[in-house]
Design a protein around this motif. Sequence first.
Motif, PDB file in Angstrom:
ATOM      1  N   PHE A  74       0.812  -1.214   0.000  1.00 55.79           N
ATOM      2  CA  PHE A  74       0.000   0.000   0.000  1.00 55.79           C
ATOM      3  C   PHE A  74       0.850   1.271   0.000  1.00 55.79           C
ATOM      4  O   PHE A  74       0.557   2.224  -0.726  1.00 55.79           O
ATOM      5  N   GLN A  75       1.927   1.288   0.806  1.00 56.66           N
ATOM      6  CA  GLN A  75       2.697   2.513   0.977  1.00 56.66           C
ATOM      7  C   GLN A  75       3.698   2.756  -0.150  1.00 56.66           C
ATOM      8  O   GLN A  75       3.808   3.873  -0.675  1.00 56.66           O
ATOM      9  N   PHE A  76       4.437   1.736  -0.525  1.00 59.86           N
ATOM     10  CA  PHE A  76       5.563   1.931  -1.429  1.00 59.86           C
ATOM     11  C   PHE A  76       5.328   1.435  -2.855  1.00 59.86           C
ATOM     12  O   PHE A  76       6.179   1.647  -3.714  1.00 59.86           O
ATOM     13  N   VAL A  77       4.210   0.757  -3.100  1.00 55.66           N
ATOM     14  CA  VAL A  77       3.917   0.289  -4.448  1.00 55.66           C
ATOM     15  C   VAL A  77       2.688   1.024  -5.001  1.00 55.66           C
ATOM     16  O   VAL A  77       2.800   1.836  -5.924  1.00 55.66           O
ATOM     17  N   LEU A  78       1.507   0.753  -4.442  1.00 59.49           N
ATOM     18  CA  LEU A  78       0.290   1.368  -4.967  1.00 59.49           C
ATOM     19  C   LEU A  78       0.326   2.892  -4.846  1.00 59.49           C
ATOM     20  O   LEU A  78       0.089   3.611  -5.826  1.00 59.49           O
ATOM     21  N   ASN A  79       0.634   3.384  -3.666  1.00 59.38           N
ATOM     22  CA  ASN A  79       0.644   4.820  -3.419  1.00 59.38           C
ATOM     23  C   ASN A  79       1.519   5.559  -4.428  1.00 59.38           C
ATOM     24  O   ASN A  79       1.080   6.493  -5.109  1.00 59.38           O
ATOM     25  N   PHE A  80       2.764   5.124  -4.568  1.00 63.04           N
ATOM     26  CA  PHE A  80       3.697   5.889  -5.387  1.00 63.04           C
ATOM     27  C   PHE A  80       3.547   5.627  -6.878  1.00 63.04           C
ATOM     28  O   PHE A  80       3.854   6.498  -7.689  1.00 63.04           O
ATOM     29  N   ASN A  81       3.082   4.463  -7.270  1.00 65.37           N
ATOM     30  CA  ASN A  81       2.798   4.263  -8.690  1.00 65.37           C
ATOM     31  C   ASN A  81       1.623   5.131  -9.123  1.00 65.37           C
ATOM     32  O   ASN A  81       1.645   5.729 -10.209  1.00 65.37           O
ATOM     33  N   PHE A  82       0.592   5.221  -8.277  1.00 63.20           N
ATOM     34  CA  PHE A  82      -0.518   6.124  -8.581  1.00 63.20           C
ATOM     35  C   PHE A  82      -0.022   7.573  -8.641  1.00 63.20           C
ATOM     36  O   PHE A  82      -0.382   8.331  -9.548  1.00 63.20           O
ATOM     37  N   LEU A  83       0.804   7.957  -7.663  1.00 59.69           N
ATOM     38  CA  LEU A  83       1.255   9.342  -7.567  1.00 59.69           C
ATOM     39  C   LEU A  83       2.141   9.736  -8.743  1.00 59.69           C
ATOM     40  O   LEU A  83       1.952  10.792  -9.357  1.00 59.69           O
ATOM     41  N   TYR A  84       3.125   8.906  -9.065  1.00 63.85           N
ATOM     42  CA  TYR A  84       4.032   9.241 -10.168  1.00 63.85           C
ATOM     43  C   TYR A  84       3.261   9.363 -11.474  1.00 63.85           C
ATOM     44  O   TYR A  84       3.523  10.254 -12.285  1.00 63.85           O
ATOM     45  N   ARG A  85       2.316   8.463 -11.687  1.00 62.78           N
ATOM     46  CA  ARG A  85       1.533   8.523 -12.925  1.00 62.78           C
ATOM     47  C   ARG A  85       0.604   9.733 -12.937  1.00 62.78           C
ATOM     48  O   ARG A  85       0.337  10.305 -13.999  1.00 62.78           O
ATOM     49  N   ALA A  86       0.106  10.133 -11.780  1.00 62.26           N
ATOM     50  CA  ALA A  86      -0.754  11.317 -11.717  1.00 62.26           C
ATOM     51  C   ALA A  86      -0.003  12.553 -12.196  1.00 62.26           C
ATOM     52  O   ALA A  86      -0.573  13.416 -12.888  1.00 62.26           O
ATOM     53  N   GLU A  87       1.277  12.645 -11.863  1.00 59.98           N
ATOM     54  CA  GLU A  87       2.049  13.828 -12.240  1.00 59.98           C
ATOM     55  C   GLU A  87       2.381  13.869 -13.725  1.00 59.98           C
ATOM     56  O   GLU A  87       2.947  14.849 -14.212  1.00 59.98           O
ATOM     57  N   LEU A  88       2.046  12.815 -14.458  1.00 61.21           N
ATOM     58  CA  LEU A  88       2.152  12.868 -15.910  1.00 61.21           C
ATOM     59  C   LEU A  88       1.052  13.734 -16.515  1.00 61.21           C
ATOM     60  O   LEU A  88       1.178  14.200 -17.648  1.00 61.21           O
ATOM     61  N   TYR A  89      -0.034  13.960 -15.750  1.00 65.63           N
ATOM     62  CA  TYR A  89      -1.223  14.608 -16.300  1.00 65.63           C
ATOM     63  C   TYR A  89      -1.595  15.922 -15.618  1.00 65.63           C
ATOM     64  O   TYR A  89      -2.352  16.705 -16.197  1.00 65.63           O
ATOM     65  N   VAL A  90      -1.105  16.169 -14.396  1.00 67.79           N
ATOM     66  CA  VAL A  90      -1.482  17.389 -13.682  1.00 67.79           C
ATOM     67  C   VAL A  90      -0.232  18.047 -13.111  1.00 67.79           C
ATOM     68  O   VAL A  90       0.790  17.378 -12.899  1.00 67.79           O
ATOM     69  N   PRO A  91      -0.263  19.375 -12.850  1.00 71.36           N
ATOM     70  CA  PRO A  91       0.884  20.045 -12.238  1.00 71.36           C
ATOM     71  C   PRO A  91       1.238  19.428 -10.891  1.00 71.36           C
ATOM     72  O   PRO A  91       0.370  18.936 -10.162  1.00 71.36           O
ATOM     73  N   SER A  92       2.520  19.470 -10.557  1.00 76.47           N
ATOM     74  CA  SER A  92       2.993  18.774  -9.357  1.00 76.47           C
ATOM     75  C   SER A  92       2.367  19.300  -8.074  1.00 76.47           C
ATOM     76  O   SER A  92       2.273  18.572  -7.079  1.00 76.47           O
ATOM     77  N   GLY A  93       1.952  20.569  -8.049  1.00 75.63           N
ATOM     78  CA  GLY A  93       1.367  21.120  -6.826  1.00 75.63           C
ATOM     79  C   GLY A  93      -0.019  20.581  -6.526  1.00 75.63           C
ATOM     80  O   GLY A  93      -0.452  20.603  -5.362  1.00 75.63           O
ATOM     81  N   ILE A  94      -0.731  20.076  -7.545  1.00 76.19           N
ATOM     82  CA  ILE A  94      -2.093  19.581  -7.336  1.00 76.19           C
ATOM     83  C   ILE A  94      -2.114  18.350  -6.428  1.00 76.19           C
ATOM     84  O   ILE A  94      -2.878  18.304  -5.452  1.00 76.19           O
ATOM     85  N   PRO A  95      -1.308  17.310  -6.689  1.00 77.86           N
ATOM     86  CA  PRO A  95      -1.283  16.190  -5.743  1.00 77.86           C
ATOM     87  C   PRO A  95      -0.858  16.611  -4.338  1.00 77.86           C
ATOM     88  O   PRO A  95      -1.321  16.032  -3.349  1.00 77.86           O
ATOM     89  N   ALA A  96       0.006  17.616  -4.250  1.00 78.64           N
ATOM     90  CA  ALA A  96       0.433  18.087  -2.927  1.00 78.64           C
ATOM     91  C   ALA A  96      -0.746  18.626  -2.139  1.00 78.64           C
ATOM     92  O   ALA A  96      -0.895  18.356  -0.939  1.00 78.64           O
ATOM     93  N   VAL A  97      -1.613  19.396  -2.812  1.00 79.33           N
ATOM     94  CA  VAL A  97      -2.800  19.929  -2.137  1.00 79.33           C
ATOM     95  C   VAL A  97      -3.757  18.797  -1.778  1.00 79.33           C
ATOM     96  O   VAL A  97      -4.339  18.773  -0.689  1.00 79.33           O
ATOM     97  N   ALA A  98      -3.918  17.840  -2.702  1.00 72.66           N
ATOM     98  CA  ALA A  98      -4.812  16.711  -2.417  1.00 72.66           C
ATOM     99  C   ALA A  98      -4.321  15.917  -1.226  1.00 72.66           C
ATOM    100  O   ALA A  98      -5.108  15.477  -0.376  1.00 72.66           O
ATOM    101  N   PHE A  99      -3.005  15.724  -1.117  1.00 75.06           N
ATOM    102  CA  PHE A  99      -2.457  14.977   0.009  1.00 75.06           C
ATOM    103  C   PHE A  99      -2.586  15.734   1.324  1.00 75.06           C
ATOM    104  O   PHE A  99      -2.411  15.148   2.390  1.00 75.06           O
ATOM    105  N   ALA A 100      -2.882  17.034   1.238  1.00 74.94           N
ATOM    106  CA  ALA A 100      -3.142  17.771   2.468  1.00 74.94           C
ATOM    107  C   ALA A 100      -4.373  17.239   3.177  1.00 74.94           C
ATOM    108  O   ALA A 100      -4.531  17.400   4.388  1.00 74.94           O
TER     109      ALA A 100
END
Length: 297
Positions: A74-100
């Motif tokens: 959950f922490q080091f596979v699913l979480n970060f594969n989802f996150l890295y792929r998300a940054e292919l499509y949205v600005p890097s600050g958007i996931p940061a706000v979502a993770f808030a």
Amino acid sequence: MTARAAVRFAAVVLIWGTTWIVIKDQLAAVPPAWSVAYRFAAGGLALLLWCRVSGQPLRLPSEAVGFLALFALFQFVLNFNFLYRAELYVPSGIPAVAFALLMVPNAILARLFLDRPVSRSFVWGAALGVLGIGLLFLALWQTAPNRSGTALGLALTGAAVVSASVANVMQASPRAARAPALPALAWAMLMGAAMNALFAGLTAGPPAWDPRATYFGGVLFLGVVASALAFGLYFDLIRTLGPAEAAWTGVPIPILAMAISTAVEGYRWSLPAVLGAVLALAGLVTALGRPAARRQA
């Protein structure tokens, strides 16, 4: 909050507030799963070396192995594969706000599985924060040149938040406390690196590498500093303060991340985006507020 916890809190904010833009650079030429595998291989080896130097036992109880493998998934596979792929499509600050808003699913899952109470101010603040995130995402959607890609990026970000939340609550469980913290984290990172390498081999082909010095430096920073060091500090906060309380780090992190995204990526703030960011942060501050009786206690 003790002085020790405050120092850890500040360190986590400074480190993770800068990781988002570094992750963006990691996506230039290497498939995300390979970059994630390199990151946690570096982080796990760095932690094992530290445990050896500091004399901490490297051997884990046999009953902890399965738990750590599930946590790593959950922490080091699913979480970060989802996150890295998300940054292919949205600005890097958007996931940061979502993770808030990580504290929201953290609090819900901790209430369901660990019987931790949730205050009324937390509920109202969380609702305000969700509204703010919705406005921020709406602003991104209105200006997106590729709306299908943006929708995919937002969905991947949501999946990353949920995966991280499951792992956070696992770290706060009594079962997690049965194994020595740093050696367990080191082995979990290495398990995660192995799972990511297997996934990358099956989906992206043979190992790939970017010869740029910035890529190598990014792997070291993300592995040693943002993983080995920052996760060690963050999970210490989870065990001492609780999963919802440790997620307080999510309040200042997006401010730093969005400022970097504005300066480096040229992210343009619209009125809905500004209002959304303000509401999200105001909601988080409200959610973190404690009743006077609890503060005095």
